[in-house]
Every structure is written in structure tokens, then in C-alpha cells.
Write a protein that holds these residues in place. Structure first.
Motif, short mmCIF file in Angstrom:
data_model
loop_
_atom_site.label_atom_id
_atom_site.label_comp_id
_atom_site.label_asym_id
_atom_site.label_seq_id
_atom_site.Cartn_x
_atom_site.Cartn_y
_atom_site.Cartn_z
N TYR A 1 39.04 44.21 18.73
CA TYR A 1 37.88 44.39 19.61
C TYR A 1 37.19 45.74 19.35
N LEU A 2 37.95 46.73 18.95
CA LEU A 2 37.37 48.06 18.74
C LEU A 2 36.33 48.08 17.63
N ASN A 3 36.29 47.01 16.82
CA ASN A 3 35.26 46.93 15.78
C ASN A 3 33.86 46.97 16.38
N VAL A 4 33.71 46.50 17.62
CA VAL A 4 32.43 46.55 18.31
C VAL A 4 31.96 48.00 18.38
N PHE A 5 32.85 48.90 18.71
CA PHE A 5 32.51 50.32 18.85
C PHE A 5 32.50 51.03 17.50
N ASN A 6 33.37 50.64 16.60
CA ASN A 6 33.39 51.26 15.27
C ASN A 6 32.07 51.04 14.54
N GLU A 7 31.46 49.89 14.76
CA GLU A 7 30.18 49.57 14.14
C GLU A 7 29.10 50.56 14.58
N ILE A 8 28.96 50.77 15.88
CA ILE A 8 27.91 51.67 16.37
C ILE A 8 28.28 53.12 16.06
N LEU A 9 29.55 53.44 16.07
CA LEU A 9 29.97 54.80 15.71
C LEU A 9 29.52 55.14 14.29
N LEU A 10 29.74 54.23 13.36
CA LEU A 10 29.31 54.45 11.97
C LEU A 10 27.80 54.60 11.88
N LEU A 11 27.08 53.77 12.60
CA LEU A 11 25.62 53.87 12.59
C LEU A 11 25.17 55.24 13.08
N LEU A 12 25.75 55.70 14.19
CA LEU A 12 25.36 56.99 14.74
C LEU A 12 25.71 58.14 13.80
#
Length: 166
Positions: free
Chosen positions: A33-44
Motif C-alpha cells: 500500500y505504501l506505493n501510493v505514497f512512494n509514487e508522490i514522494l518521488l514526484l515531489l
């Protein structure tokens, strides 16, 4: 002389691989589930040097644990949903509280990004805020990862004392 038969080098019969267990058996939570947040973290993290990713970062939407696994194509997604229903209520409350805070951090960052993206000094104007947001997210993700894998301080302590008595 060595005689080779046609079937000597045939491919072995495929072995059915069991689905990888994505759910931690101790906590009932899955870190996929943490992939949801890892995706936006990488973008930022990339935005200051790759401003063309702005629209993608602004389009990111929070998804709950159940939404993520309901939409997932992972082989064990259904099991993750079933296990989530049985998670210790205190752990689940703490888990969801941290996730809610992570979502707030991202939504705040998106608000700032939307304002800053129209400035003439964009993307230079977001370097500091992207770094600060990424750091907050990494701290939150590390904490939630511990909840998923260890169940938090009370579970870890209980498991250590059980191991001592074994």
C-alpha cells in the motif's frame, strides 16, 4: 560417443509458484500500500529539476488502504482486504491516523505547488518546500512501515518478551 536425445534439453514443466504473501502475518497489514505514497514522494523529489511532472503531482489523489487493494491486480489483494478487517483495532487506528497525516502533508504540498507553479521563478521557488515535504513524508513512511512490519512499540515489546520466555 555421447548421444543426445531430443528430450534431454527440453524445458522443465512449469511449476506453479505460490502467490507471494503480501500480508504481514503478525500485523495483518501489507506494505504494498505504501506505493501510493512512494509514487508522490518521488514526484515531489524530482519536481525542482523536472517541472514537467507538475501536472502529474497535482493530479495525485489519496487512496485508502481498502481502495488501493480493491483496485489492485496483485495476486494476494483479496487476502489483504480480508486481513485488514481483522487488524487489531488499536493498531488500525494508529495506522489510519498516520496515513491521514501523510495525506494532509501531500495535499498541503499540492496546494503550495499549484500556487508556486504560476510564478516566474518556478521551479526554483519550490526547492525548499519539496525538500521539507519529502523529509516529512520519509519520516511518516518509516513510522507506518514499522507499524506494518512490527505492529508498533507495544506489539514489538510483547513479541520480544514472548521470545525471551521461549
Amino acid at each position: 560417443m555421447l548421444q543426445v536425445k531430443d528430450d534431454d534439453f527440453s524445458a522443465p514443466a512449469p511449476v506453479a509458484e505460490p502467490a507471494l504473501g503480501i500480508v504481514n502475518p503478525t500485523t495483518g497489514l501489507a506494505n504494498d500500500y505504501l506505493n501510493v505514497f512512494n509514487e508522490i514522494l518521488l514526484l515531489l523529489e524530482f519536481l525542482p529539476t523536472m517541472p514537467e511532472m507538475t501536472e502529474e503531482a497535482l493530479a495525485w489523489q489519496p487512496r485508502t488502504y481498502t481502495e488501493y487493494f480493491a483496485q489492485s491486480t496483485l495476486p494476494d489483494a483479496k487476502h489483504a482486504l480480508e486481513a485488514y478487517e481483522k487488524v487489531d483495532p488499536a493498531l488500525r487506528k494508529k495506522f489510519e491516523s498516520v496515513l491521514m497525516r501523510l495525506n494532509e502533508i501531500v495535499v498541503d504540498a499540492q496546494r503550495t505547488l499549484a500556487e508556486e507553479s504560476t510564478r516566474p521563478d518556478y521551479p526554483d521557488s519550490i526547492v525548499g518546500s519539496c525538500e521539507a515535504t519529502a523529509e516529512q513524508m520519509r519520516i511518516g513512511l518509516a513510522y507506518v512501515n514499522r507499524l506494518i512490519n512490527e505492529g508498533g512499540p507495544s506489539s514489538a515489546g510483547a513479541s520480544r518478551s514472548r521470545n525471551k520466555n521461549s
